[in-house]
Design an enzyme around this catalytic site. Structure first.
Site, PDB file in Angstrom:
ATOM      1  N   ASP A   1       0.812  -1.222   0.000  1.00  8.32           N
ATOM      2  CA  ASP A   1       0.000   0.000   0.000  1.00  8.32           C
ATOM      3  C   ASP A   1       0.841   1.266   0.000  1.00  8.32           C
ATOM      4  O   ASP A   1       0.359   2.342  -0.341  1.00  8.32           O
ATOM      5  CB  ASP A   1      -0.884   0.022   1.255  1.00  8.32           C
ATOM      6  CG  ASP A   1      -2.302  -0.400   0.934  1.00  8.32           C
ATOM      7  OD1 ASP A   1      -2.767  -0.076  -0.168  1.00  8.32           O
ATOM      8  OD2 ASP A   1      -2.917  -1.038   1.784  1.00  8.32           O
TER       9      ASP A   1
ATOM     10  N   ASN B   1     -12.898   1.831   7.181  1.00  8.61           N
ATOM     11  CA  ASN B   1     -12.612   1.908   8.600  1.00  8.61           C
ATOM     12  C   ASN B   1     -11.423   2.826   8.816  1.00  8.61           C
ATOM     13  O   ASN B   1     -11.415   3.697   9.666  1.00  8.61           O
ATOM     14  CB  ASN B   1     -12.284   0.506   9.095  1.00  8.61           C
ATOM     15  CG  ASN B   1     -13.125   0.154  10.268  1.00  8.61           C
ATOM     16  OD1 ASN B   1     -13.256   0.954  11.187  1.00  8.61           O
ATOM     17  ND2 ASN B   1     -13.691  -1.028  10.233  1.00  8.61           N
TER      18      ASN B   1
END
Ligand code: ADP
Length: 396
Positions: free
Chosen positions: A157, A220
């Site tokens: 990521d 989230n």
């Protein structure tokens, strides 16, 4: 001649869930529209009744106390065992791609997983404690079940943010921090990269080489990426996934003086306790006292709960303010993208976030905005008005 088909398993260890999809890829080209997954499964680790496993439309609750790794193995075995089976056995999976959150400075490209790569992912775990250990559990489970058959690849990521200019990446502490690797890395890069690619495809009449785009990843965990001509120029998450926007249970940015004040207070928390508070007892959950799930916070707000209203207002305020900062970093804005659980599903978040952004030339079509949430997940949409200079997209 028959087109070669390969089954690729994709595993995404999130902070609250392990999601897996099996894709059947035809030929070598991965360009064009994404194929629908052949199979989808997930485990939500903290569903109300315990860890909940969902495969296609079937749900079961995992036995309490079962280690996460064996829950993941149970999920993967449903690929070839039982009613939801879609393949004959593990030998039919050609490769596994794992999302790994923190690749530090070491990993800037997808990388074949070896024992040394696993060690490096573990070494970086203190910087992404909710994610890197979960990714390692998924890697171990997949290696045990599939390792003999299929190569495992880690996709990081952090990699999309390798183009951050120093001015955006460097913290204004002592210069020696840089040598210690203390700098902004940025996260959610796999999805920010995906949304950038899809936005370019959705807007064929815009020149992609200079397109200024802000991607709002609101799950989230939440982060923004400011992208110009496909290169990431700024982002809200930093050295760890704790910086930036207010999130489900993470605080996002706060004055570092607050942390010093708490650590030095006579009855204050230890550093470990403070880490726990900032990661799991803050954000929507901490302020509202209701839940980290935005749906529950909105329901409480609508029932008149003042703390839930405050949590909502702080969430929206910070999101707008950071969009403004990212637009300034880019010198203007052409595209605003909403993605991830909240970004895709909450018309109210999109509507309130965009309401004051008319000064940027951004106007939502409210009818289209609400239609996205009613039409269910999985559709890419342009929800801006025809006269809006900035296009607003929802991208799953
Ligand atoms: P992660 O991958 O970080 O675990 P997701 O991207 O799946 O998270 O997003 C999860 C969040 O999406 C949930 O916490 C919930 O608040 C939010 N969400 C899902 N559906 C809706 C909805 N219809 N309205 C508002 N929020 C939603």
């Amino acid at each position: 001649m028959a087109v070669r088909e390969r089954n690729i398993l994709v595993m995404n260890a999130g902070s609250s869930s392990q999601k897996c999809c099996l894709y059947r890829i035809e030929g070598d080209a991965l360009l064009g529209d994404p194929p629908a997954p052949l199979w989808k499964g997930k485990i939500e680790w903290s569903a109300p009744d315990g860890a909940r496993l969902t495969v296609l439309d079937r749900q079961e609750t995992l036995p309490g106390g079962e280690p996460r790794g064996s829950g993941v193995s149970r999920l993967l075995e449903t690929l070839w065992h039982g009613k939801a089976a879609v393949i004959g056995g593990p030998g039919e999976i050609a490769g596994v791609g794992h999302r790994v959150v923190h690749g530090g400075s070491e990993f800037q490209e997808p990388t074949r997983i070896t024992p040394a790569v696993k060690e490096a992912i573990a070494r970086l775990s203190p910087l992404a404690p909710a994610h890197n250990p979960a990714a390692l559990e998924g890697i171990e489970a997949a290696e045990q079940l599939l390792g003999r058959y299929s190569p495992q690849v880690a996709v990081f990521d952090t990699a999309f943010h390798r183009t951050l200019p120093d001015a955006a990446a460097v913290y204004p502490g002592p210069h020696s921090w840089l040598k210690q690797g203390i700098r902004r890395y940025g996260f959610h890069g796999i999805n920010h990269a995906w949304c950038t690619e899809r936005a370019v495809t959705m807007l064929p009449d815009r020149d992609p080489s200079d397109l200024r785009l802000i991607c709002c990843h609101l799950g989230n965990g939440c982060s923004l990426a400011a992208v110009r001509g496909g290169r990431c120029m700024d982002t809200t998450m930093g050295f760890t996934p704790l910086e930036g926007l207010m999130m489900g249970s993470r605080s996002g940015s706060i004055d570092p003086g607050v942390l010093l004040y708490l650590l030095e207070a006579p009855d204050g928390p230890t550093a470990a306790e403070l880490g726990h508070i900032l990661n799991t007892e803050s954000g929507l959950k901490g302020l509202s006292g209701v839940s980290e799930d935005l749906r529950a916070v909105v329901a409480a707000r609508d029932a008149g709960d003042a703390r839930a209203r405050l949590a909502w207002e702080v969430y929206i305020h910070r999101l707008r303010a950071q969009i403004g900062a990212m637009a300034a970093s880019l010198g203007g804005l052409d595209v605003l993208v909403f993605t991830a659980g909240v970004g895709e599903n909450s018309a109210a978040v999109r509507s309130e976030t965009c309401a004051p952004l008319g000064f940027l030339g951004l106007f939502l079509n409210e009818q289209k905005n609400h239609a996205v949430s009613q039409s269910g997940p999985g559709k890419e949409r342009d929800i801006s008005r025809a006269n809006s200079r900035v296009r607003v997209l929802v991208i799953p």
